[in-house]
Enzyme design. Structure first.
Site, PDB file in Angstrom:
ATOM      1  N   TYR A 142       4.332   5.827 -14.813  1.00  0.00           N
ATOM      2  CA  TYR A 142       4.776   5.012 -15.938  1.00  0.00           C
ATOM      3  C   TYR A 142       5.288   5.868 -17.091  1.00  0.00           C
ATOM      4  CZ  TYR A 142       2.412   1.016 -13.740  1.00  0.00           C
ATOM      5  OH  TYR A 142       2.026   0.026 -12.882  1.00  0.00           O
ATOM      6  N   LYS A 191      -4.396   8.887  -3.024  1.00  0.00           N
ATOM      7  CA  LYS A 191      -3.617   8.870  -1.784  1.00  0.00           C
ATOM      8  C   LYS A 191      -3.360  10.311  -1.372  1.00  0.00           C
ATOM      9  CE  LYS A 191      -1.527   6.391   1.395  1.00  0.00           C
ATOM     10  NZ  LYS A 191      -2.320   5.667   2.406  1.00  0.00           N
ATOM     11  N   ASP A 223      -5.149   2.323  -0.278  1.00  0.00           N
ATOM     12  CA  ASP A 223      -4.960   1.169   0.597  1.00  0.00           C
ATOM     13  C   ASP A 223      -6.298   0.667   1.129  1.00  0.00           C
ATOM     14  OD1 ASP A 223      -5.041   3.631   1.859  1.00  0.00           O
ATOM     15  OD2 ASP A 223      -3.527   3.145   3.356  1.00  0.00           O
ATOM     16  N   ASP A 247      -3.590   0.038 -12.198  1.00  0.00           N
ATOM     17  CA  ASP A 247      -2.930  -1.190 -12.627  1.00  0.00           C
ATOM     18  C   ASP A 247      -3.072  -2.262 -11.544  1.00  0.00           C
ATOM     19  OD1 ASP A 247      -1.390  -3.028 -13.959  1.00  0.00           O
ATOM     20  OD2 ASP A 247       0.477  -1.905 -13.844  1.00  0.00           O
ATOM     21  N   ASP A 251      -6.209  -5.547 -11.361  1.00  0.00           N
ATOM     22  CA  ASP A 251      -5.826  -6.955 -11.292  1.00  0.00           C
ATOM     23  C   ASP A 251      -6.442  -7.627 -10.070  1.00  0.00           C
ATOM     24  OD1 ASP A 251      -4.447  -6.906 -13.630  1.00  0.00           O
ATOM     25  OD2 ASP A 251      -2.472  -7.286 -12.772  1.00  0.00           O
TER      26      ASP A 251
END
Length: 356
Positions: A142, A191, A223, A247, A251
């Site tokens: 970001y 990851k 994942d 992020d 959620d």
């Protein structure tokens, strides 16, 4: 005690839910003999309409001078055609960076009286959901460089993800210190089988873990973490991860608790000043209709009292009031179930204040 709070009402339902959180803050202040002074700081789409930019310098200075910041929500389809550098969300990124808010603390806890709203199987929900997501907030993709160029006759877009060791180290310390106040378990999500940034992440988190021998550390690919959150969320205590993964996972974590409208969050840096907000968006489709659930924002205000002002009793007074209102069967639309009493945003706020 007197504290100055910068107030960003924002867009959509933001002004409605912030108004109820301020009433709850005032109720707690009156009960415990404090005074809170509120200073308006326009940000988001409303600031674009008024000033042409999502975060005017005057609003930024108000936030930097305040003891803490309360935020509703920003953004909406009205501003979708703004240039990417001038979208409402860019104001939030700029504010986080200017305040040095590199940590986002997002609790995921299922209220006992809302267990029926949990979308998971009843036997999974019965194990309980109570963990904290610690998300790095001002690094990663970001905040990397972004570009779009023409190559071989077609547009190609590039977003750079980068992390330095010190950025990872400081967020890891927050995670381990948070775990020490909970059940002393940290799950670091990365990851590392694919990304160099994740390999540095894992190496650095392992190094920091040596300073916390009383806290258990395990690693999980992102994942798999997404799958495990719906398979058995009770296994988690503290999850720590980088900006993009955090992020998404936070959620997901909020939704399995029953409603995104119930979850607060805190963004903090090295000092006590922070940014406190609900995790949901501006919901422009219900703005101005008294349909919004203010509980996430009210609980964000409680987090502010606890973490920014060291007012634990005051925070508990608000949290206990929320629990009592829910136990009494009052529900906003997003958490409504059979046999409960439906209420709007203003009435939910009034009920909470009456029980503080």
């Amino acid at each position: 005690m007197n504290k100055t709070i910068a107030v960003i009402r924002g867009d959509g339902i933001g002004p409605e839910i912030v108004a109820e959180a301020i009433l709850a803050l005032d109720a707690a202040a009156g009960k415990f003999g404090h005074t809170f002074t509120y200073q308006e700081a326009p940000m988001g789409g409303c600031a674009i309409d008024q000033f042409g930019v999502p975060l005017p310098d005057s609003s930024l200075q108000t936030c930097l001078n305040a003891d803490s910041v309360l935020l509703g929500a920003v953004g909406g389809p009205k501003w979708d055609d703004q240039p990417s550098a001038n979208r409402p969300e860019r104001g939030l990124l700029k504010l986080r960076s200017a305040m040095g808010l590199y940590t986002n603390l997002r609790p995921a806890r299922m209220f006992a009286d809302l267990s029926a709203a949990c979308p998971l199987r009843a036997d999974i929900a019965a194990r309980g959901i109570d963990f904290m997501v610690v998300r790095e907030l001002i690094g990663g993709v970001y905040f990397g460089s972004h570009s779009t160029e023409e190559k071989n006759g077609e547009p190609v877009a590039t977003d750079i993800m980068s992390y330095s060791e010190h950025e990872i180290r400081r967020i890891a310390h927050v995670a381990f210190q948070t775990a020490r106040k909970r059940r002393r378990r940290v799950t670091s999500v990365d990851k590392a089988n694919v990304l160099d940034t994740s390999r540095l992440w894992r190496k650095t988190v392992c190094s920091v873990a040596e300073e916390y021998p009383d806290v258990e550390l395990r690693h999980m690919y992102v994942d798999n973490a997404a799958m495990q959150l719906v398979r058995d969320p009770s296994q988690f205590d503290v999850l720590v991860t980088e900006n993009l993964f955090g992020d998404i996972l936070s959620d997901e974590a909020s939704q399995i608790t029953g409603s995104i409208g119930m979850i607060p969050s805190a963004s903090a840096g090295d000092g006590t000043r922070g940014l406190y907000e609900p995790i949901h968006g501006s919901a422009p489709d219900i703005a101005g209709q008294d349909k919004a659930n203010p509980i996430g924002t009210v609980l964000a205000a409680a987090m502010m009292l606890r973490y920014a002002f060291d007012m634990n009793a005051e925070a508990e007074a608000i949290e206990d009031a929320v629990n009592t209102v829910l136990a009494d069967g009052y529900r906003c639309g997003d958490i409504m179930d059979e046999g409960s009493t439906p209420v709007g945003c203003r009435e939910m706020g009034r009920l909470i204040c009456s029980r503080i």
